[in-house]
Design a protein around this motif. Structure first.
Motif, PDB file in Angstrom:
ATOM      1  N   ARG A 224       0.836  -1.208   0.000  1.00 32.57           N
ATOM      2  CA  ARG A 224       0.000   0.000   0.000  1.00 32.57           C
ATOM      3  C   ARG A 224       0.867   1.254   0.000  1.00 32.57           C
ATOM      4  NH1 ARG A 224      -4.700   2.058   4.278  1.00 32.57           N
ATOM      5  NH2 ARG A 224      -5.153   3.961   3.125  1.00 32.57           N
TER       6      ARG A 224
ATOM      7  N   GLY B 181       2.315   1.992  -3.514  1.00 27.45           N
ATOM      8  CA  GLY B 181       1.370   2.514  -4.492  1.00 27.45           C
ATOM      9  C   GLY B 181       0.625   3.753  -4.044  1.00 27.45           C
TER      10      GLY B 181
ATOM     11  N   THR C  22      -0.601   7.441  -3.490  1.00 28.89           N
ATOM     12  CA  THR C  22      -0.588   8.597  -4.388  1.00 28.89           C
ATOM     13  C   THR C  22      -0.952   9.888  -3.667  1.00 28.89           C
ATOM     14  OG1 THR C  22      -1.220   7.176  -6.246  1.00 28.89           O
ATOM     15  CG2 THR C  22      -1.525   9.540  -6.519  1.00 28.89           C
TER      16      THR C  22
ATOM     17  N   ALA D 284       3.773   6.664  -8.327  1.00 33.61           N
ATOM     18  CA  ALA D 284       2.318   6.793  -8.425  1.00 33.61           C
ATOM     19  C   ALA D 284       1.882   8.250  -8.337  1.00 33.61           C
ATOM     20  CB  ALA D 284       1.656   5.971  -7.316  1.00 33.61           C
TER      21      ALA D 284
ATOM     22  N   GLY E  93       4.541   3.604 -15.030  1.00 34.30           N
ATOM     23  CA  GLY E  93       3.544   2.727 -14.412  1.00 34.30           C
ATOM     24  C   GLY E  93       3.936   1.264 -14.526  1.00 34.30           C
TER      25      GLY E  93
ATOM     26  N   LEU F 155       6.485   0.609 -11.913  1.00 27.77           N
ATOM     27  CA  LEU F 155       5.832   0.437 -10.617  1.00 27.77           C
ATOM     28  C   LEU F 155       5.199  -0.944 -10.503  1.00 27.77           C
ATOM     29  CD1 LEU F 155       4.874   1.580  -7.908  1.00 27.77           C
ATOM     30  CD2 LEU F 155       2.895   2.543  -9.099  1.00 27.77           C
ATOM     31  N   PHE F 156       4.598  -1.411 -11.589  1.00 25.91           N
ATOM     32  CA  PHE F 156       4.013  -2.758 -11.587  1.00 25.91           C
ATOM     33  C   PHE F 156       5.083  -3.817 -11.353  1.00 25.91           C
ATOM     34  CE2 PHE F 156       3.216  -6.605 -14.098  1.00 25.91           C
ATOM     35  CZ  PHE F 156       2.101  -7.096 -13.439  1.00 25.91           C
TER      36      PHE F 156
ATOM     37  N   THR G 111       6.182  -3.750  -7.707  1.00 27.73           N
ATOM     38  CA  THR G 111       5.164  -4.375  -6.867  1.00 27.73           C
ATOM     39  C   THR G 111       5.162  -5.890  -7.040  1.00 27.73           C
ATOM     40  OG1 THR G 111       3.814  -2.386  -7.140  1.00 27.73           O
ATOM     41  CG2 THR G 111       2.726  -4.327  -6.259  1.00 27.73           C
TER      42      THR G 111
END
Length: 201
Positions: A124, A127, A129, A156, A178, A181-182, A185
């Motif tokens: 959490r 990610g 924002t 994010a 993005g 970031l993926f 994660t």
């Protein structure tokens, strides 16, 4: 009562934490960061001088830590509550004290679940924002000095801030970030699964 408060804190939207951080924490935490800078300034991360107002990575980190702590606490509490009563009673029956029973029966049973809860909280935070966007000044300059003013931003938050005004090339760049970031994660989740398996073994 305490359980209800923890569950309530875990359900608060991140935008509320962002507002609290920007309106309450930022104006009042400068003396603490100034003390940290003077006391631990020999550590590169805390090298000063501390920014005033402290819209810094350190303040955002504190807000994120406060935000994910109720989630980790709530999940860990539920996991510990599932410890078989037979194991607890057996430990007490063998002469263990309450704390020894917790160390020998409860903690080993919930160890993998606590690790999973920590990784869920980390996910959490990775990610997040709005809380970051409300505290940090947007920018692309990154620094390892947590207490100094810098226009740094998370991936994010950068996507949320830049997307409305991005042209076609900018949108492509944001889509690429993005994807990064993926991948981050995904790697964190993969690491969490491996750690959980080892802890449960």
């Amino acid at each position: 009562m305490l359980n209800s408060i923890v569950d309530l804190l875990a359900a608060i939207p991140s935008v509320i934490y962002g507002l609290w951080g920007g309106l309450v924490l930022v104006p009042s935490i400068f003396p603490f960061w100034n003390w940290v800078s003077k006391t631990f300034g020999w550590i590169p991360l805390f090298a000063g001088p501390a920014a005033n107002p402290p819209r810094t990575v350190a303040t955002v980190s504190l807000v994120l830590a406060i935000m994910i702590l109720p989630i980790i606490t709530s999940i860990s509490r539920d996991i510990f509550a599932q410890t078989p009563k037979l194991q607890q009673e057996a430990a007490l029956g063998l002469g263990a004290t309450k704390w020894e029973m917790i160390r020998l029966a409860v903690l080993p049973f919930g160890k993998s679940g606590v690790i999973s809860a920590c990784m869920l909280g980390l996910g959490r935070a990775l990610g997040e924002t709005m809380a970051v966007l409300m505290i940090l000044s947007p920018g692309l300059s990154y620094s390892f000095h947590l207490l100094k003013a810098s226009q740094s931003q998370t991936i994010a938050a950068n996507i949320a801030a830049q997307y409305p005004e991005a042209n076609s090339l900018g949108v492509s760049v944001l889509i690429g970030t993005g994807l990064v970031l993926f991948l981050i994660t995904f790697l964190v989740n993969l690491l969490a699964r491996r750690i959980t398996r080892k802890a449960g073994a």
